[in-house]
Design an enzyme around this catalytic site. Structure first.
Site, mmCIF file in Angstrom:
data_model
loop_
_atom_site.group_PDB
_atom_site.id
_atom_site.type_symbol
_atom_site.label_atom_id
_atom_site.label_comp_id
_atom_site.label_asym_id
_atom_site.label_seq_id
_atom_site.Cartn_x
_atom_site.Cartn_y
_atom_site.Cartn_z
ATOM 1 N N LYS A 26 -6.419 4.218 8.807
ATOM 2 C CA LYS A 26 -5.362 5.158 8.425
ATOM 3 C C LYS A 26 -5.852 6.582 8.286
ATOM 4 O O LYS A 26 -5.029 7.414 8.789
ATOM 5 C CB LYS A 26 -5.169 4.572 7.014
ATOM 6 C CG LYS A 26 -4.371 3.287 6.801
ATOM 7 C CD LYS A 26 -4.180 3.005 5.232
ATOM 8 C CE LYS A 26 -3.343 1.473 5.223
ATOM 9 N NZ LYS A 26 -3.299 1.294 3.827
ATOM 10 N N SER A 42 0.784 -1.331 0.011
ATOM 11 C CA SER A 42 -0.048 0.075 0.051
ATOM 12 C C SER A 42 0.831 1.339 -0.019
ATOM 13 O O SER A 42 0.293 2.569 -0.160
ATOM 14 C CB SER A 42 -0.964 0.137 1.129
ATOM 15 O OG SER A 42 -0.257 -0.075 2.417
#
Length: 786
Positions: free
Chosen positions: A727, A684
């Site tokens: 996140k 990611s």
């Protein structure tokens, strides 16, 4: 007149080392000889006129080729009287001892050893005084007792001892035949002075008699115990035979176990097995080890809650109320449980209990939600921690034939609950390990498979046990370390990190009242305003759960209690945001971006770990070189490949940014992700790596106001990632509100509370060029458009 001393010269004789025995002068001994060098020594002695050898005992009988240090220093000169060769290439030799001698040296020859000796000359006919005669008489009187202590009568030896008038010979004969230990015999052999030898033999004989008497007493006790046990066994067998003939009742303990078996709700297979074990117990003596094994097994089987269930009507409203009272948020978990209860209330006999797996970072309430489920269902609750379990026997148990055998921890927990349908929490299932003793994860497969756990077999029970009514709930911080086959049997429910608002509500509703009560404070004795709690969450904790928040509240309670005790006139403590510094010190975390201003080669990435989301700075620098790529920061294999992919993406766009296409042939790039001791992996970070490298290569500053996440392809497409909520919360904690997110993750934004989303400026991107245009502060007009 004094007799002139006889001069004795040193001699060389073939050496015969003896293992475990020695030869005294004036005694005849039979010795079996098997070592090659010993056979050669015998052959050489046979060639001589007097056929003499020097024999000496070894200090350690395990040494095959002894030298001087392995032999005692005093031995005996012997004469070979007879040699008989045996079929196995050994020889049986009759030796007659002649004279003591001191061993000076051992000379090594190709086939044998030769002893350099110094004969000890002593007149055995020396005059004996009254004291010596008294000691000789005592030795003669002790000798029969010592012989009896050895379990032998030895009439011929006793006659020889009675008739011997030479003190020296008497000592040697007695020591050779009546002393047991080689060390005692060697001490007598080394004693040259006759008077000292008499005293030594008397002392050793007395010791032998004492030891013999002790052995007799011990043997008598053993025989008495064995006779008693055999007598009792014989009587019990007679009683049992008489009872069987008369048809009378059996032993009381066996009868009591039989009554308990008849009254129990054992299923047919278990009942048959237990009754068979009871018959074995009835036939076994109480003194036999198998008796206690069978009895313990039967009692354990009867203590299990066969057919015992917690019965209660399912009240959906009550269950929902309990879940809402105990936990704030966790909507997905609550919804799934309420659905299960609703179906259970309609089809209770057909529905099998699900295996729920709660996955989330530490401190978010996975364990406590399981306890609330038990309360909502009105069932008993049990917990089994699987962290560090690496032995299959801990799950399945040991077979009862092993010493100290016991059931596995699943059956043991069911026994403690005393019900067949508890709520069973398997905590930290992702921490299971394995070693040479088996794989506990594989043993869990049968217990956690709804299709087969109605016949779970524990090694100790040896019969099927029904676990189908147990509501198993497992917890884990990460799915990556869970066995794939085990994971396939569980229904995974993600427990996300808490938002600041959720933490605030949890602190107000649960943590603060709990800590006030634990520290003896009344509701009005410690007050925290909502602003103070918000400042506590933002400035003193940075976590996915609320464990550290609870510790900080506990610290406030301690200090408030101290203040109230020291100042009795004060009735309450009320805390505002400005008071936190006095009680807890300066704030530990400041809400500011990782990069407060635009810098070349530095961007903010977003990562998700087992403990929640993190803002992960990515640094890149370019310098003259030969086109190398250096990666530091303990990056995993997947992240290293993402870095190489980012390099290719940047290289394909050099001309768009006015950079020469051979730039990487003359420059090296170094990529570093701080906190180098922490392992990092995953795809990611592709967007962040591309932006950092492009900034370093072009010299364009990268904006610190953005945080980004997303996997990239070789053509620059941005792919979706996981952990979106965690996140975003990590970025918010760091004061970053502008987020670059893959467009395919738009569906994940729908799961996030609107109150959280309104705090962010989320830009959905399909291509890495969109991220480059947003992050690099001065992208040229000719930059590639996605």
């Amino acid at each position: 007149m004094k007799r002139a001393k006889q001069r004795v010269n040193r001699e060389l004789l073939p050496l015969l080392p003896l293992r475990g025995l020695l030869v005294f002068p004036y005694t005849v001994v039979t010795v079996d000889v098997g070592r090659d060098r010993s056979i050669a020594a015998l052959q050489k002695a046979a060639q001589g006129e007097d056929q003499r050898l020097f024999v000496v005992a070894q200090r350690d009988s395990m040494v095959d080729h002894p030298d001087v240090k392995d032999l005692y220093m005093t031995g005996t000169i012997v004469v070979v009287k007879q040699v008989m060769h045996m079929p196995d290439q050994t020889a049986r030799v009759l030796l007659e001892g002649r004279q003591r001698a001191l061993l000076l040296n051992v000379l090594e020859e190709p086939e044998l050893q030769t002893a350099e000796i110094y004969p000890v000359v002593r007149d055995p006919e020396a005059f004996t005084d009254a004291e010596q005669r008294a000691m000789m008489r005592a030795i003669r009187s002790f000798a029969p007792h010592a012989a009896r202590a050895r379990g032998q009568s030895m009439p011929e030896l006793m006659q020889a001892i009675e008739g011997e008038r030479r003190a020296s010979v008497l000592c040697d004969v007695v020591a050779s035949n009546l002393l047991t230990r080689l060390e005692d015999k060697q001490a007598v052999l080394e004693c040259v002075d006759v008077e000292q030898r008499l005293k030594l033999v008397l002392e050793k004989l007395a010791d032998e008699i004492k030891i013999g008497e002790l052995e007799e007493r011990i043997q008598a006790r053993v025989h008495e115990y064995m006779d008693k046990a055999n007598h009792e066994y014989y009587l019990r067998e007679q009683i049992r035979a008489i009872q069987e003939e008369l048809g009378e009742d059996e032993d009381e303990e066996v009868a009591e176990l039989r009554r308990r078996i008849e009254a129990s709700k054992l299923p047919p297979a278990a009942r048959e097995h237990v009754e068979k074990e009871l018959k074995r117990l009835a036939r076994t003596s109480v003194h036999a080890p198998e008796s206690s094994v069978s009895q313990n097994y039967i009692e354990y089987m009867l203590e299990l809650p066969w057919g015992v269930y917690d019965t209660s009507e399912i009240d959906i409203r009550r269950a929902r109320k309990i879940l809402e009272q105990d936990h704030y948020g966790m909507e997905d978990v609550k919804r799934r449980l309420i659905e299960y209860l609703a179906v259970r209330s309609v089809a209770s006999d057909k529905l099998k209990s699900p295996i729920l797996c709660l996955v989330g970072p530490p401190g978010v309430g996975k364990t406590s939600i399981a306890q609330s489920i038990a309360r909502a269902l009105d069932r008993k609750f049990t917990r089994l921690s699987l962290g560090g379990v690496h032995d299959e026997a801990e799950i399945r148990g040991h077979r009862k034939t092993y010493v100290g055998a016991m059931p596995g921890r699943i059956i043991s927990s069911i026994r403690q609950c005393k019900t067949m349908n508890p709520v069973f929490l398997l905590d930290e299932i992702d921490k299971l390990s394995r070693d040479m003793r088996g794989d506990p994860a594989s043993a869990m497969l049968e217990a956690l498979d709804p299709a087969q756990n109605n016949a779970f077999r524990d090694h100790y029970l040896e019969v099927p046990f029904d676990l189908s009514d147990v509501l198993f709930i497992t917890t884990a911080n990460s799915l990556d370390t869970i066995d794939r086959a085990l994971l396939d049997r569980m229904e995974v429910i993600e427990v996300p990190s808490y938002t600041a608002e959720e933490k605030l509500q949890i602190a107000k509703r649960h943590l603060l009242p709990k800590q006030r009560e634990a520290h003896g404070l009344g509701k009005n004795q410690l007050k925290l305003t909502a602003a103070a709690l918000a400042a506590l969450i933002d400035g003193y904790t940075r976590e996915s759960g609320v464990r550290n928040l609870e510790r900080q509240i506990a610290q406030l309670c301690r200090k408030a209690t101290l203040q109230l005790v020291e100042h009795p006139e004060q009735e309450a403590v009320s805390l505002k945001p400005a008071d936190l510094k006095e009680y807890l010190g300066a704030p530990r975390f400041l809400r500011q971006p990782v990069a407060a201003k635009a810098e070349v080669g530095l961007v903010n990435g977003l990562a998700w770990t087992s403990v929640g989301g993190e803002v992960m700075p990515v640094e890149a620098v370019a310098f003259p070189g030969k086109g190398g790529l250096k990666l530091t920061g303990k990056l995993g294999e997947v992240m290293r490949e993402s870095a190489e992919l980012a390099m290719s993406v940047v290289r394909a766009r050099l001309s768009d940014y006015g950079i020469e296409t051979d730039y990487f042939e003359k420059h090296d790039v170094h990529i570093h992700v701080p906190e180098g001791a922490v392992p990092k992996d995953g795809p990611s970070a592709g967007v962040a790596l591309s932006c950092a490298v492009m900034s370093a290569v072009t010299g364009l500053p990268a904006s610190g106001a953005y945080a980004m996440t997303g996997e990239i392809t070789l053509r620059g497409r941005v792919l979706p990632i996981g952990g979106v909520k965690e996140k975003l919360l990590a970025a918010y904690r760091m004061g970053i509100t502008q987020i670059l997110l893959p467009r395919e993750n738009e569906k994940d934004l729908e799961k996030i509370d609107a109150r959280i989303l309104e705090k962010f400026d989320v830009r959905l991107i399909d291509h890495v060029d969109e991220a480059l245009r947003s992050v690099l502060t001065a992208v040229p007009a000719g930059g590639r458009v996605a």
